[in-house]
Motif scaffolding. Structure first.
Motif, PDB file in Angstrom:
ATOM      1  N   GLN A  97       0.882  -1.169   0.000  1.00 36.42           N
ATOM      2  CA  GLN A  97       0.000   0.000   0.000  1.00 36.42           C
ATOM      3  C   GLN A  97       0.920   1.218   0.000  1.00 36.42           C
ATOM      4  OE1 GLN A  97      -3.326  -0.283  -0.258  1.00 36.42           O
ATOM      5  NE2 GLN A  97      -2.998  -2.485  -0.301  1.00 36.42           N
ATOM      6  N   CYS A  98       0.880   1.994  -1.078  1.00 37.42           N
ATOM      7  CA  CYS A  98       1.802   3.108  -1.242  1.00 37.42           C
ATOM      8  C   CYS A  98       1.051   4.433  -1.261  1.00 37.42           C
ATOM      9  CB  CYS A  98       2.584   2.967  -2.547  1.00 37.42           C
ATOM     10  SG  CYS A  98       3.531   1.458  -2.647  1.00 37.42           S
ATOM     11  N   GLU A  99       1.754   5.468  -0.830  1.00 36.53           N
ATOM     12  CA  GLU A  99       1.213   6.824  -0.850  1.00 36.53           C
ATOM     13  C   GLU A  99       2.218   7.708  -1.580  1.00 36.53           C
ATOM     14  OE1 GLU A  99       1.366   9.559   2.744  1.00 36.53           O
ATOM     15  OE2 GLU A  99      -0.728   8.893   2.714  1.00 36.53           O
TER      16      GLU A  99
ATOM     17  N   ASP B 189       5.389  16.328 -12.921  1.00 36.70           N
ATOM     18  CA  ASP B 189       5.333  15.809 -14.281  1.00 36.70           C
ATOM     19  C   ASP B 189       5.314  17.016 -15.217  1.00 36.70           C
ATOM     20  OD1 ASP B 189       5.132  14.245 -16.497  1.00 36.70           O
ATOM     21  OD2 ASP B 189       3.139  13.463 -16.057  1.00 36.70           O
ATOM     22  N   VAL B 190       6.503  17.460 -15.586  1.00 33.67           N
ATOM     23  CA  VAL B 190       6.651  18.672 -16.390  1.00 33.67           C
ATOM     24  C   VAL B 190       6.788  18.269 -17.855  1.00 33.67           C
ATOM     25  CG1 VAL B 190       8.058  20.721 -16.780  1.00 33.67           C
ATOM     26  CG2 VAL B 190       7.760  19.834 -14.456  1.00 33.67           C
TER      27      VAL B 190
ATOM     28  N   GLU C  85       8.040  11.024  -5.358  1.00 32.00           N
ATOM     29  CA  GLU C  85       8.438  10.504  -4.062  1.00 32.00           C
ATOM     30  C   GLU C  85       7.244   9.753  -3.496  1.00 32.00           C
ATOM     31  OE1 GLU C  85       9.915  13.548  -1.479  1.00 32.00           O
ATOM     32  OE2 GLU C  85      11.408  14.211  -2.939  1.00 32.00           O
ATOM     33  N   PHE C  86       7.515   8.633  -2.870  1.00 26.07           N
ATOM     34  CA  PHE C  86       6.440   7.819  -2.317  1.00 26.07           C
ATOM     35  C   PHE C  86       6.925   7.163  -1.044  1.00 26.07           C
ATOM     36  CE2 PHE C  86       8.936   4.998  -4.933  1.00 26.07           C
ATOM     37  CZ  PHE C  86       9.043   3.856  -4.156  1.00 26.07           C
ATOM     38  N   ARG C  87       5.987   6.617  -0.317  1.00 28.35           N
ATOM     39  CA  ARG C  87       6.339   5.802   0.844  1.00 28.35           C
ATOM     40  C   ARG C  87       5.411   4.597   0.873  1.00 28.35           C
ATOM     41  NH1 ARG C  87       3.758   6.948   6.068  1.00 28.35           N
ATOM     42  NH2 ARG C  87       1.867   8.127   5.642  1.00 28.35           N
TER      43      ARG C  87
ATOM     44  N   LEU D  52       3.488   2.799 -10.008  1.00 34.32           N
ATOM     45  CA  LEU D  52       2.722   3.976  -9.610  1.00 34.32           C
ATOM     46  C   LEU D  52       2.482   4.898 -10.796  1.00 34.32           C
ATOM     47  CD1 LEU D  52       4.369   4.761  -6.154  1.00 34.32           C
ATOM     48  CD2 LEU D  52       2.078   3.846  -6.564  1.00 34.32           C
ATOM     49  N   TRP D  53       3.507   5.107 -11.638  1.00 34.51           N
ATOM     50  CA  TRP D  53       3.324   5.945 -12.835  1.00 34.51           C
ATOM     51  C   TRP D  53       2.253   5.363 -13.743  1.00 34.51           C
ATOM     52  CZ3 TRP D  53       4.116  10.758 -13.184  1.00 34.51           C
ATOM     53  CH2 TRP D  53       5.216  11.380 -12.608  1.00 34.51           C
TER      54      TRP D  53
END
Length: 92
Positions: free
Chosen positions: A13-15, A21-22, A42-44, A80-81
Motif C-alpha cells: 500500500q503506497c502513498e 510531471d513537467v 516521491e512515495f512511501r 505507480l506511474w
C-alpha cells in the motif's frame, strides 16, 4: 490517494508524497530539463502484506516496509506511474 502495488509475494500500500510531471517545452533554451521535460516522484510504503505459498497473508512491519521501498523502488515507481497515467486517461 493510496495505491496498491503487487511485487513478487508482496502487496504494498503506497502513498505518493510528491509528484512532478513537467511536459517538454520546445521553446525553452535555458535547460535540457525544460526542453525535454521531466518527471519526479516521491512515495512511501504505508503498509504491506506478504503471501506464503498457500496464499495466506501476513502483515509486514514498518521497518520491512521501508526495506521493501528501498529494494523495489524502481519497480514501485514504474507501477505507480502506470496507475497515475491510467487515472489521467479515465478523467479525459
Amino acid at each position: 490517494m493510496p495505491y496498491e502495488v503487487n511485487i513478487d509475494q508482496y502487496c504494498l500500500q503506497c502513498e505518493v508524497t510528491s509528484l512532478l510531471d513537467v511536459p517538454p517545452n520546445s521553446e525553452a533554451t535555458t535547460s535540457d530539463w525544460d526542453a525535454c521535460g521531466y518527471r519526479e516522484m516521491e512515495f512511501r510504503v504505508v503498509s504491506a502484506q506478504v503471501y506464503d505459498e498457500n496464499g495466506v497473508s501476513t502483515d509486514v512491519g514498518r521497518n520491512a516496509c521501508a526495506a521493501l521501498a528501498e529494494q523495489y523502488a524502481e519497480f514501485i515507481e514504474a507501477a505507480l506511474w502506470r496507475q497515475i497515467e491510467t487515472e489521467r486517461q479515465d478523467i479525459v
